[in-house]
Scaffold this active site. Structure first.
Site, PDB file in Angstrom:
ATOM      1  CB  SER C  10      -0.942   0.015   1.202  1.00 37.30           C
ATOM      2  OG  SER C  10      -0.198  -0.003   2.404  1.00 37.30           O
ATOM      3  N   GLY C  11       2.160   1.127   0.123  1.00 39.45           N
ATOM      4  CA  GLY C  11       3.038   2.296   0.141  1.00 39.45           C
ATOM      5  C   GLY C  11       3.444   2.734  -1.256  1.00 39.45           C
ATOM      6  CB  CYS C 152      16.196   6.885  -4.304  1.00 34.44           C
ATOM      7  SG  CYS C 152      15.806   7.651  -2.740  1.00 34.44           S
ATOM      8  CG  ASN C 318      12.132   9.297  -5.992  1.00 34.70           C
ATOM      9  OD1 ASN C 318      11.610   9.911  -6.931  1.00 34.70           O
ATOM     10  ND2 ASN C 318      11.541   9.174  -4.822  1.00 34.70           N
TER      11      ASN C 318
END
Lengths: 351, 351, 351, 351
Positions: C10-11, C152, C318
């Protein structure tokens, strides 16, 4: 100089009052409180004002009961104001004044308050407040001890529609469809998912379709039944700013002349309301960028070729003319200071 | 693979066709022209596609007359397309196809064309084009040699209103008030003061009050008289994206059920149109962020409690579903390729 | 098609894996878990993917222990991954594979892990992971069962510096000063004050001066001592995107030729790394806008006239090349699928 | 009140001077000229100031030769100023003063001027100007008739480095690497492709790698050889604002105490320069958002743990402290008005 206390001074509206009073000349800040930041320096919550409030620290809220102040602003969340105002009432003697920026006392009618805000915490105090929009209640504000602030969307909608109502043109209006586009500062600074930059950035999120809470104020002030109005609110990419467009289908055709007279008559002598010039092109309806950081409101209109559809627009900076600026404007009136004092900062454009 | 030529390929729409065709599989780019960038490499105009078109160079426009192509896209400015199409007509034999993204052939009626675009440069060719919105003309597009592109605002407005028209609910609509909020890519890439970042950034500039040119297309496709409609356009802070809100006062009350049936019936089998879920809250009306970079359209609605005011929204990426994406969708149909081919890139969100 | 499970789906990173796998062709999503959204539909957390995952629902995390999957991605917060990986270890038989996007297993050295992340929850497992940057470890990844994701900022910094290290030019570098400018999606989606749009918008906030956590990865992979490097991170107005500029004072002069050879040699055959063209002007150093939504990395450099100061830049999205894209690239390698499968979506520009 | 003429008043810097003088109290605008907008009202070029300059109209440039003014600001493009100043010289008698915001007279050395701006149009006048940065030349400005404006990046860089130079700490600095991140208003308002919102929005475009023109000013004022300095400029998403980070590798370790003393000593009594508080975290280096619309400069620093790498930052509003604000600050000094007069508007934050 009059001494000023601000409750809820660590929030956005509180910070904006501090920004205005940094150079006001008639008021000076003597006490700031914050439930969440008690004991911390003001410059931590408002780093842009560090130079102006080097040593000021947030006091606990209780300090207002003892503190020395002539004027108090309450920049507390809805429902937090009413209990404090009850405690402050006994102190409002001898010329002390109070301006409440929350929604707790904007509506005079307890039934309307219940409809939009839930249970009424202070039915008995409701009648003691004047609705703090100088363009509507200047004289009452001058003589008031208790003034309520205004909703930012309500301010923009009311200022867009007022000329029609005042001039009797509202008879021609079939439906009042207000559409507000708002910046993120309207949502306050308490963290929530929808307000996170990653989700809020560049959004065009319709957060209210027909019935925004501020409609209660607009209805009360313009005396138009709520049922005849819609208030749609869309979040757009901006931090400060409200643009309200009133789209009105007309029962009977109006003329450009009618409308200009209505606008000039309503705002010709208002110190903070300007009219968009009647030139063709994109400047007929106002852009909130043009008032950023200032207490100014811009109002303009456009009529369709068949003269049966009308757009009236109003643009404000929601933290200024839609909250703190108007609150200080009221305070100036209450203390018989020049109405524009401390509020003459020009808009920062382009920014 | 079919060979594709693109005229005006150095502009935004041309670049977007190139982006789509970089991974299409059924079409490959064999010729690109640009009047302003002749001789320069594609990667200079479209640096994000450098990896995909390492050695491709813009040819002079005349090259299309000799070039080998099966399909040609014209992404030229308005009024530049018609003369070229006249020259290309003799070449459209043996199965060659043409899609014109300009406004030159969107309107079938020469009178309407004059009203919105000025003099008609090609009255005789007008009838030969099919309006390139597959949701309306899928079968005709399949058999067409000449397809016109669609206006981005027109696409959003048409897709918002279509379910009402198809289902007969349009009888209940008193007035069609379309309000589009648009990103800066709608204005193209030719330098002009209003488009400069310093002025365009975070603006809420109402660039069209009632009568935007795209209304001609909407009127033609929905068969609603122009006089019954308004199209207001506001520039907001975004690069890509159109959100169209149709505000419709209703003559007689509708029900949520009526509306859902209308939307499902219109779009239930459409590959690129999605419906906002019927949940309460802010997702009932669509946000163009949710379709960024994709060919998808999102449609949703909200009905007021008194069931007499209706909002229908449509959100698209103006360069994709509002221009290049729909053009390629048409081309897929014209060449009997799967309609979704090359267009399945999902939206980039949050971005 | 291989079946894929995603934990923490869900992120933001989880959503990005879902976006990629919507059209992958070699992997299909069979299970998604979310501790915070168990039982809710995927389209609620990721409304832009509603059309692709109509009926998929988040399962409780425990479901991965029973679920049928060939590959599992862990998109969990730091320190949440390690305990789950311990539980999953017994299941990684018979060709099952795991990619962990958290920071828990990026550092091979337990001492380094402690320095940057605090206590080491899984010293014993540390050696089992391959650092998942294909540009560095392609062959090891092909044969790995356990791959860690990449930071990232670390990805951007590593890809900027790698050509110097590989070609031996790093001897000439006196100091490695990496400066990353990052978008808000780097901060995740959990609400916090600094991430609120009202504060985050248009900021240029230096969130890390010298010692960002990702320096551990860069040091490990480039074999440059941490003490020789700085990593400054500034939040700027953008949602996706990292631009890393390496500013290197040089001990001895380098030439343009040296540097081009180094870059070409490092990336000439890399499917996802592109070089900025060696033209004068503003395109020598890469802009992350040019890779938005794609898995591409752009690398470029500029040498001062006195050839004693060097800038090397790397730009990525990213969420893609800096997280989910590279994770899927690794998974492609691990399952012997074409390395670019599912990752060919071109950048959306301008957007 | 002194009468003020402004040449080039339709541009961004000219508009900003108008904004400041709208409420100044010591100066009033008596004449504005614009070559491109002659005869048009000021409110058309600067709609945000319509309320303040209702009837003012742009005169032709020649009007300055006859006009009545005590002070003249030249906000003309580079190379346009010098010829006008030559014509104005005879008029600068009897206490008249001139402030030139262009780059024509910032450099005292004609050789340096040629290097950065091309041929020197006014070698003979060069020595007559004082460089208009009060933090460096307050006393000379008080007695000057001719003051040059300052470059916005130069101002930020100079204010970042000045404390090191003044305190002798510059001996420890091995290399001066200035990195400026700038908003779009720095590029002016003349339309050009790179400045179009569609391309400029959210960019991170490195527009200058090592040798920006403003380096000449920095070198002159700080007396550091140009060869020892780099000035990298990146365009980021913002309209107003410059953030300059000076990254300095150190020859020998410094201490926090050294640096604080240097900053306090340099700016302790400066009315418009504030220091970031010495707390850990993200506020050590300044964000230009915190000075938006104001004449303030924020300066802060961070020292690495090994005390061998130093970051010093300076944030300003480029149109205010970087141009018009500093110009008015100089004018105040020249006319013996309070230095802060008309410049006390607080920053609009968050905005």
């Amino acid at each position: 100089m009059y001494r000023v206390a601000i409750m809820g001074a660590s929030g956005l509206a509180g910070g904006e009052i501090l920004r205005i009073l940094a150079n006001h000349g008639g008021f000076r800040v003597s006490l700031v409180t914050s439930a969440s930041s008690t004991g911390r320096p003001v410059r931590q919550a408002h780093p842009h004002l560090a130079y102006a409030y080097r040593d000021l620290t947030f006091s606990p809220e209780e300090a207002v009961l003892e503190g020395e102040w002539d004027l108090i602003f309450l920049a507390l969340p809805h429902r937090k104001s009413a209990p404090w105002i009850r405690r402050l009432m006994p102190l409002l003697e001898g010329g002390r004044r109070l301006v409440d920026l929350s929604g707790d006392f904007r509506l005079r009618d307890t039934e309307a308050h219940r409809r939009w805000y839930g249970e009424d915490p202070a039915e008995d105090l409701r009648g003691a407040f004047v609705y703090g929009l100088p363009e509507l209640h200047r004289e009452e504000i001058r003589f008031a001890s208790l003034v309520s602030g205004v909703g930012c969307n309500a301010t923009a909608a009311t200022l867009a529609a007022l000329p029609l109502v005042r001039s009797g043109l509202s008879e021609a209006v079939l439906q009042w469809w207000f559409e507000c586009r708002v910046g993120s500062s309207e949502g306050g600074s308490v963290p929530n998912e929808g307000g996170m930059h990653v989700f809020r950035s560049r959004t065009m999120r319709v957060v209210s379709c027909f019935s925004h809470r501020h409609l209660g104020e607009v209805s009360q002030e313009l005396r138009i039944p709520e049922e005849a109005m819609s208030l749609t609110v869309t979040s757009v990419e901006m931090v400060r700013g409200v643009q309200c467009l009133l789209s009105a289908p007309l029962r009977e055709p109006l003329t450009e002349g009618d409308l200009w007279r209505a606008l000039r008559s309503a705002y010709g002598t208002e110190p903070f309301v300007d009219l968009c010039p009647p030139r063709p092109g994109h400047m007929r309806l106002p852009d909130p960028r043009l008032v950023l950081g200032s207490n100014r409101a811009l109002v303009g209109f456009s009529l369709s070729d068949d003269r049966r559809r009308l757009l009236v627009g109003c643009a404000i900076d929601n933290l200024m003319k839609g909250a703190a600026g108007t609150a200080v404007q009221c305070a100036n009136l209450m203390f018989r200071l020049p109405e524009e004092q401390g509020l003459i900062m020009p808009p920062a454009y382009p920014a």
